[in-house]
Design a protein around this motif. Structure first.
Motif, short mmCIF file in Angstrom:
data_model
loop_
_atom_site.label_atom_id
_atom_site.label_comp_id
_atom_site.label_asym_id
_atom_site.label_seq_id
_atom_site.Cartn_x
_atom_site.Cartn_y
_atom_site.Cartn_z
N ASP A 54 0.84 -1.19 0.00
CA ASP A 54 0.00 0.00 0.00
C ASP A 54 0.88 1.25 0.00
N VAL A 55 0.73 2.10 -1.03
CA VAL A 55 1.63 3.25 -1.17
C VAL A 55 1.40 4.27 -0.05
N PHE A 56 0.14 4.46 0.36
CA PHE A 56 -0.12 5.43 1.42
C PHE A 56 0.62 5.04 2.71
N SER A 57 0.52 3.75 3.07
CA SER A 57 1.21 3.29 4.28
C SER A 57 2.71 3.51 4.15
N ARG A 58 3.22 3.26 2.97
CA ARG A 58 4.66 3.44 2.76
C ARG A 58 5.06 4.91 2.85
N VAL A 59 4.18 5.80 2.33
CA VAL A 59 4.49 7.22 2.42
C VAL A 59 4.51 7.66 3.89
N VAL A 60 3.53 7.17 4.67
CA VAL A 60 3.49 7.55 6.09
C VAL A 60 4.73 7.03 6.81
N VAL A 61 5.07 5.78 6.57
CA VAL A 61 6.25 5.22 7.22
C VAL A 61 7.52 5.92 6.71
N GLY A 62 7.45 6.36 5.44
CA GLY A 62 8.58 7.10 4.88
C GLY A 62 8.89 8.37 5.65
N ALA A 63 7.85 8.95 6.27
CA ALA A 63 8.06 10.15 7.07
C ALA A 63 9.02 9.85 8.21
#
Lengths: 314, 284
Positions: free
Chosen positions: B72-81
Motif C-alpha cells: 500500500d503506497v499510502f502506508s509506505r508514504v506515512v512510514v517514509g516520514a
C-alpha cells in the motif's frame, strides 16, 4: 590588484594539497576490496596468489604514503590512472564527459539569468503588489521542490504525456538538453530571484535613487545605470557559485535524464566502486571550487570600488 | 509625532507573525508526531507484499494505489516520514550543536585552534554538498546513517561560521568586559553570556536548513546512497517508481507530493521564525 591575485593563488596551494590528500586517503581506506570486486566481476574462483598479484599490479601492497606520493607525481603529469571497470585512462574518460556537462551548465545558467534577473527586478520594483506576491510564491515553491521530483514531473508531462522531448537523452543536442536544463534552472532561479529582489530593494532605498528622482532623472535610467550596476556584485557571486556546482555535473539530474556528463559518471563510478574515477571527480570538484572562489574574490575587488580601495595592500 | 503609530503598527505585525508561527509550528509538530507514530497509524503493513494486488490505481481502499509488489503506497508514504523527517531532525540537531560549539570555542579562544578549525572547515566547504556526500557514501557504503554522516560533515561549517562571527562580535562588547571584570571564567562566560546571545541566529539558520537537508537526504536515497530498499523512504520510493512513471505515475507522485508538502511546511516555519527573530519586526 595583481599582488592580491598572486597572494590568493599562493594561499590555494596548501588547500589543494589537503584536498588531494583527503580524497586520496578517503578512497584508499575504502579501496581494500577493489581487487576482490574486480575478480568477482570476471567470475570464476580466485586464489590468494591471484589477489596478491593484482594488488601488486595496482600498487596496493605498498605503504600508504608511498602510494600517495606516486599518485601525486603521476597526477602532476596528467596521469590519473586507469578505470578499474573499463580499463580506459581516467583522464580521457573524464575529458570525454566534459562537453555534455559544459553544455548543460551553460544552457541552465543562461535560462536562470533570463528568468531570475528580470523577475527579481520586477518583483522589487512592485514590492508588495500582486506581481511581487505571485513571483515570490513561485520562487518559494521552486525552492521547496527537490530537483529529482522536478525532473520526474517534467519528464512525465513534457516527455511522456506531450511527447515534446525525448525521455532519455541519447545524444548531446539542444532538444535533449531542454528538460535537464529547465530542471536546474527552476531550482536556481527560485533561489536567485529572492537574492536579486533583496539586492535591488536594498539599492532602491538608498539616497542616491531619491536624489536622482529629485533631479528629474528618468526611473529607467537610474535603474539601468546605477541600480543594476550596484546589484551586479550579488548576481556575479551567485552565478560563480552555481557555475562551480554545475561544472561538477549535477549527479541527480544527469542520472535521471541519462545525460552523459561528469555527474552521471561519478554516480556510476560510485556504484561500481571505480575509485580512480571517483578520485578524479573529487579532485576536479575541489579545483573548480577553489578557482571559482578565487575568481569571485578577484572580481569583487574589480567591480566594487569600496572593497578595492578599502583593501589596498601596504 | 508618528512614533506611537509606528509602534502600534509593529505590534500588529508582531502579533500576526506570532499567529503564523504557532500555526506552522503546529503543522510541523503534527508531521513530527506522524513520523514518530508512523507504525501505529498506517492502515496496512507497509512491507507486506501481495502480488495479486500489484500496481492497483488509487481507490478508496488504497487511496494512493499499490506498488509493483502490491504494498500500500499510502502506508509506505506515512512510514517514509519516519525515515525522512526523523533523520533530518537528527541531522540538523547534531550539526547545529557541533557547529555552534566549535564555532563558539574558535571565536572565543582564537589563535591556533581558530585557524586550524577554520582551515578544516574551508576544506569541507571546498566541496559542493552532494559531492562530499557522494564520496563519503562511497567510502562508508550506502545506508541512511551514512548519508546523515555525509551531510553532517559538509554542513557543520555553516553553523561554526555563524557562531564564530557572532562570538567575535560579542567578545568586544561592554557586557562581556564587565563580566570579565566581575571575575567570570571562560566556561561561565561562554555558557552564561555568549551562548544565550548567539542562539537566535543559530536557531534561524537551523530552521531554514531543515527543508534543504531533507531534500539532500532524499536525493542521496534517490541515488541509492541513503536508505536502501525495501526500507520505505521518500527518495528511494521515487527512485523505485521512476521506471514505471509512464504507466503508474502515482508511485512517483505520492512520495513526491509528500516530500514537497513537508519541505514547504518546514520552510514556511523557518521563514516565520526568521521574521519573528528579526529585530525590525519587534514590537517593544
Amino acid at each position: 590588484m595583481k599582488h592580491y591575485a598572486v597572494r590568493r593563488l599562493l594561499q590555494l596551494i596548501p588547500i589543494l594539497f589537503a584536498i588531494t590528500f583527503l580524497s586520496y586517503g578517503m578512497m584508499r581506506l575504502a579501496g581494500s576490496d577493489v581487487v576482490e570486486q574486480k575478480m568477482e566481476n570476471t567470475g570464476g574462483t580466485v586464489s590468494q596468489e591471484m589477489i596478491d598479484a593484482a594488488r601488486e599490479e595496482l600498487g596496493l601492497d605498498k605503504p600508504f604514503i608511498v602510494q600517495y606520493v606516486t599518485w601525486l607525481g603521476k597526477l602532476a603529469q596528467g596521469d590519473m590512472g586507469v578505470s578499474y571497470v573499463s580499463g580506459k585512462p581516467v583522464f580521457s574518460t573524464f575529458v570525454s564527459k566534459l562537453p555534455a556537462t559544459l553544455l548543460l551548465a551553460v544552457v541552465s545558467i543562461l535560462l536562470t539569468v533570463i528568468v531570475s534577473i528580470p523577475l527579481g527586478i520586477w518583483s522589487a520594483v512592485n514590492q508588495n503588489k500582486a506581481a511581487d506576491y505571485v513571483i515570490r510564491t513561485a520562487s518559494f515553491i521552486g525552492n521547496s521542490l527537490p530537483n529529482f521530483f522536478v525532473s520526474l514531473l517534467l519528464m512525465y508531462f513534457f516527455a511522456i504525456r506531450l511527447n515534446w522531448f525525448p525521455v532519455i537523452s541519447r545524444d548531446v543536442s539542444l532538444q535533449s538538453v531542454a528538460l535537464p536544463s529547465v530542471t536546474l534552472a527552476i531550482a536556481m532561479s527560485a533561489k536567485y530571484l529572492r537574492q536579486v529582489r533583496a539586492t535591488v530593494l536594498d539599492e532602491l532605498s538608498k539616497d542616491y535613487v531619491l536624489g536622482a528622482k529629485a533631479r528629474g532623472v528618468k526611473f529607467s535610467t537610474t535603474m539601468m545605470k546605477s541600480v543594476m550596476k550596484a546589484s551586479l556584485v550579488t548576481i556575479i557571486t551567485l552565478l560563480t557559485l552555481s557555475i562551480g556546482s554545475l561544472l561538477g555535473g549535477t549527479a541527480i539530474v544527469e542520472s535521471i535524464f541519462m545525460w552523459d556528463g561528469v555527474g552521471k559518471m561519478a554516480v556510476d563510478a560510485i556504484n561500481m566502486r571505480d575509485y580512480p574515477i571517483i578520485q578524479a571527480y573529487v579532485m576536479w570538484m575541489a579545483v573548480i571550487y577553489v578557482l571559482v572562489n578565487l575568481v569571485t574574490d578577484v572580481s569583487y575587488r574589480y567591480l566594487d570600488p569600496r572593497i578595492r580601495l578599502g583593501g589596498t595592500e601596504q | 509625532m508618528n512614533r506611537p503609530v509606528t509602534v502600534r503598527v509593529q505590534k500588529v505585525k508582531k502579533n500576526r507573525i506570532r499567529t503564523r508561527l504557532f500555526f506552522f509550528l503546529f503543522l510541523a509538530v503534527i508531521l513530527v508526531l506522524v513520523s514518530f507514530f508512523a507504525d501505529q497509524i498506517v492502515p496496512y503493513d507497509p512491507y507486506a507484499q501481495d502480488l495479486g494486488l500489484s500496481r492497483q490505481p488509487p481507490s478508496p481502499a488504497h487511496f494512493m494505489g499499490t506498488d509493483q509488489y502490491g504494498r500500500d503506497v499510502f502506508s509506505r508514504v506515512v512510514v517514509g516520514a519516519k525515515a525522512s523527517v526523523f533523520s533530518t531532525l537528527v541531522l540538523v540537531c547534531v550539526t547545529s550543536v557541533f557547529g555552534t560549539v566549535t564555532g563558539t570555542l574558535c571565536g572565543y579562544f582564537g589563535r591556533e585552534i581558530d585557524s586550524v578549525v577554520m582551515r578544516i572547515s574551508d576544506v569541507c566547504l571546498a566541496f559542493p554538498g552532494l559531492v562530499f556526500a557522494l564520496a563519503i557514501a562511497a567510502l562508508l557504503g550506502g545506508g541512511m546513517s551514512n548519508a546523515v554522516i555525509a551531510l553532517a560533515v559538509i554542513s557543520w561549517p555553516k553553523y561554526a561560521r555563524v557562531a564564530r562571527g557572532q562570538t567575535l562580535a560579542l567578545k568586544n562588547s561592554d557586557f562581556v568586559a564587565a563580566a570579565k571584570l566581575a571575575g567570570d571564567n571562560s566556561a561561565q562566560m561562554i555558557l552564561r553570556h555568549i551562548l544565550p546571545n548567539i542562539l537566535g541566529p543559530i536557531l534561524v539558520t537551523a530552521m531554514l536548513d531543515i527543508g534543504t537537508m531533507m531534500m539532500e537526504l532524499a536525493g542521496l536515497s534517490f541515488l541509492g546512497l541513503g536508505a536502501q530498499p525495501p526500507v520505505a523512504e521518500w527518495g528511494n520510493m521515487m527512485s523505485g517508481g521512476r521506471s514505471m512513471l509512464q504507466t503508474y505515475p502515482w508511485l512517483v507522485l505520492s512520495p513526491g507530493v509528500a516530500i514537497f508538502l513537508t519541505v514547504v511546511t518546514f520552510n514556511l516555519l523557518g521563514d516565520t521564525v526568521r521574521d519573528y527573530m528579526d529585530p525590525k519586526n519587534s514590537g517593544s
